[in-house]
Scaffold this active site. Structure first.
Site, PDB file in Angstrom:
ATOM      1  N   ASP A   1       0.810  -1.212   0.000  1.00  0.00           N
ATOM      2  CA  ASP A   1       0.000   0.000   0.000  1.00  0.00           C
ATOM      3  C   ASP A   1       0.848   1.268   0.000  1.00  0.00           C
ATOM      4  O   ASP A   1       0.475   2.263  -0.622  1.00  0.00           O
ATOM      5  CB  ASP A   1      -0.927   0.001   1.218  1.00  0.00           C
TER       6      ASP A   1
ATOM      7  N   ASN B   1      -6.336   7.999   1.036  1.00  0.00           N
ATOM      8  CA  ASN B   1      -6.764   7.586   2.372  1.00  0.00           C
ATOM      9  C   ASN B   1      -7.179   8.779   3.224  1.00  0.00           C
ATOM     10  O   ASN B   1      -8.349   8.943   3.531  1.00  0.00           O
ATOM     11  CB  ASN B   1      -5.659   6.813   3.085  1.00  0.00           C
ATOM     12  N   GLU B   2      -6.192   9.591   3.632  1.00  0.00           N
ATOM     13  CA  GLU B   2      -6.520  10.669   4.540  1.00  0.00           C
ATOM     14  C   GLU B   2      -5.455  11.756   4.529  1.00  0.00           C
ATOM     15  O   GLU B   2      -4.323  11.539   4.126  1.00  0.00           O
ATOM     16  CB  GLU B   2      -6.681  10.149   5.972  1.00  0.00           C
TER      17      GLU B   2
ATOM     18  N   LYS C   1       1.861  19.394  22.374  1.00  0.00           N
ATOM     19  CA  LYS C   1       1.144  20.659  22.504  1.00  0.00           C
ATOM     20  C   LYS C   1      -0.138  20.583  21.691  1.00  0.00           C
ATOM     21  O   LYS C   1      -0.184  19.953  20.641  1.00  0.00           O
ATOM     22  CB  LYS C   1       2.017  21.822  22.030  1.00  0.00           C
TER      23      LYS C   1
ATOM     24  N   THR D   1     -11.112   3.065   6.747  1.00  0.00           N
ATOM     25  CA  THR D   1     -10.652   1.894   7.506  1.00  0.00           C
ATOM     26  C   THR D   1      -9.178   1.987   7.879  1.00  0.00           C
ATOM     27  O   THR D   1      -8.615   1.025   8.394  1.00  0.00           O
ATOM     28  CB  THR D   1     -10.887   0.606   6.700  1.00  0.00           C
ATOM     29  N   ALA D   2      -8.563   3.140   7.620  1.00  0.00           N
ATOM     30  CA  ALA D   2      -7.149   3.324   7.954  1.00  0.00           C
ATOM     31  C   ALA D   2      -7.030   4.099   9.271  1.00  0.00           C
ATOM     32  O   ALA D   2      -7.584   3.698  10.289  1.00  0.00           O
ATOM     33  CB  ALA D   2      -6.432   4.023   6.805  1.00  0.00           C
ATOM     34  N   TYR D   3      -6.338   5.212   9.287  1.00  0.00           N
ATOM     35  CA  TYR D   3      -6.067   5.963  10.510  1.00  0.00           C
ATOM     36  C   TYR D   3      -7.360   6.410  11.198  1.00  0.00           C
ATOM     37  O   TYR D   3      -7.489   6.375  12.426  1.00  0.00           O
ATOM     38  CB  TYR D   3      -5.194   7.170  10.164  1.00  0.00           C
TER      39      TYR D   3
ATOM     40  N   SER E   1      -8.833   3.747  13.389  1.00  0.00           N
ATOM     41  CA  SER E   1      -8.049   3.577  14.615  1.00  0.00           C
ATOM     42  C   SER E   1      -8.338   4.679  15.623  1.00  0.00           C
ATOM     43  O   SER E   1      -8.189   4.476  16.833  1.00  0.00           O
ATOM     44  CB  SER E   1      -6.552   3.560  14.282  1.00  0.00           C
TER      45      SER E   1
ATOM     46  N   ALA F   1      -8.186  12.907  19.689  1.00  0.00           N
ATOM     47  CA  ALA F   1      -8.049  13.163  21.125  1.00  0.00           C
ATOM     48  C   ALA F   1      -8.439  14.591  21.484  1.00  0.00           C
ATOM     49  O   ALA F   1      -7.712  15.294  22.184  1.00  0.00           O
ATOM     50  CB  ALA F   1      -6.622  12.863  21.586  1.00  0.00           C
TER      51      ALA F   1
END
Length: 285
Positions: free
Chosen positions: A73, A145-146, A155, A185-187, A190, A209
């Protein structure tokens, strides 16, 4: 079916892989026997004689209407960056020879069985839509993908996210992921984003986050424009596109996300079982 007729065929090979290099030599030999002109892509950074070629490595151009990618990939994503930077849209054949081969339908042991079919246009074309990023009309990138904006050294990144003219939310946290349905379905997955069927063209906005508990992943139409403002009271985030670090984005800059103007064309010889590949992944190491 769209047809791609040309004599010059780009060959892209995974770096530092004996399996990929051996397969590439076999394919180059086959193409030569057919009277075609295999081209050692410059982005390979592999001497031509290692592929059995005498010509020097060359950049992609409009005369190359077919590209054979041998690797995983990461190799595939590098090729897309190269093609879209030059606004080229050849049909791509993928031959798996790496750890992660989510986008590949055949492996290196089958290469010689399918290469002739590829040359005869005996395949189906799977189209993937790509995302496009512009940083205040200064630089433009594409992604399959992204695209990720991530803070630096623990920071907080401080970002404002808009859909069209409507403000979605502020993100104070590690950063933000904008993914395509293909890249869901990648990062993004997750980081808590949803799984999106690839045929449902969409963008997924996934905060990383965020300290605001109300911030949640959002799925929107790719026909809508996403704007992300890098606030001046936060750090300069890094922009990472399909795993490639593009450097820092200056405070006060706005990034514009929308659908890329051309789809990606991938030759398919087998049915790619999306859900099996997504939920039955094995360890990579």
């Amino acid at each position: 079916m769209m047809r791609w007729e040309c004599k010059r065929i780009g060959v892209v090979v995974k770096r530092n892989s004996k399996e990929a290099l051996t397969t590439a030599r076999e394919i180059v030999s086959f193409l030569n026997q057919k009277g075609l002109e295999p081209v050692n892509a410059t982005l390979n950074k592999i001497p031509s004689d290692e592929l059995g070629l005498s010509s020097e490595p060359q950049d992609f151009d409009e005369e190359i209407c077919r590209v054979i990618v041998i690797g995983g990939d990461g190799t595939f994503l590098r090729v897309i960056q190269e093609l879209t930077s030059k606004e080229l849209s050849p049909v791509i054949m993928t031959i798996g020879a790496g750890r992660r081969c989510f986008y590949f339908d055949i492996d290196s042991s089958e290469a010689t069985l399918y290469i002739d079919r590829f040359l005869k246009n005996d395949f189906l074309v799977q189209q993937y839509f790509l995302g496009s990023i512009s940083i205040e009309n200064e630089k433009t990138y594409s992604f399959l993908n992204e695209a990720v904006l991530v803070g630096d050294r623990a920071k907080l990144a401080r970002l404002e996210v808009y859909i069209g003219t409507t403000k979605l939310y502020d993100v104070f946290g590690d950063g933000l992921i904008i993914s395509t349905s293909t890249g869901s379905t990648a990062y993004s997955l997750s980081a808590g984003g949803p799984v999106i069927e690839p045929s449902l063209a969409s963008f997924v906005i996934t905060p990383l986050a965020s300290i605001q508990l109300s911030n949640r992943p959002v799925v929107i139409s790719p026909l809508l424009e996403i704007r992300v403002l890098v606030r001046k009271d936060g750090v300069m985030p890094r922009l990472i596109i399909d795993g490639i670090d593009k450097g820092y984005v200056e405070r006060g800059k706005t990034l514009y996300f929308k659908i890329y103007k051309k789809p990606l064309h991938v030759a398919r010889f087998k049915w790619v079982r999306f859900y099996e590949r997504t939920f039955e992944r094995k360890t990579l190491y």
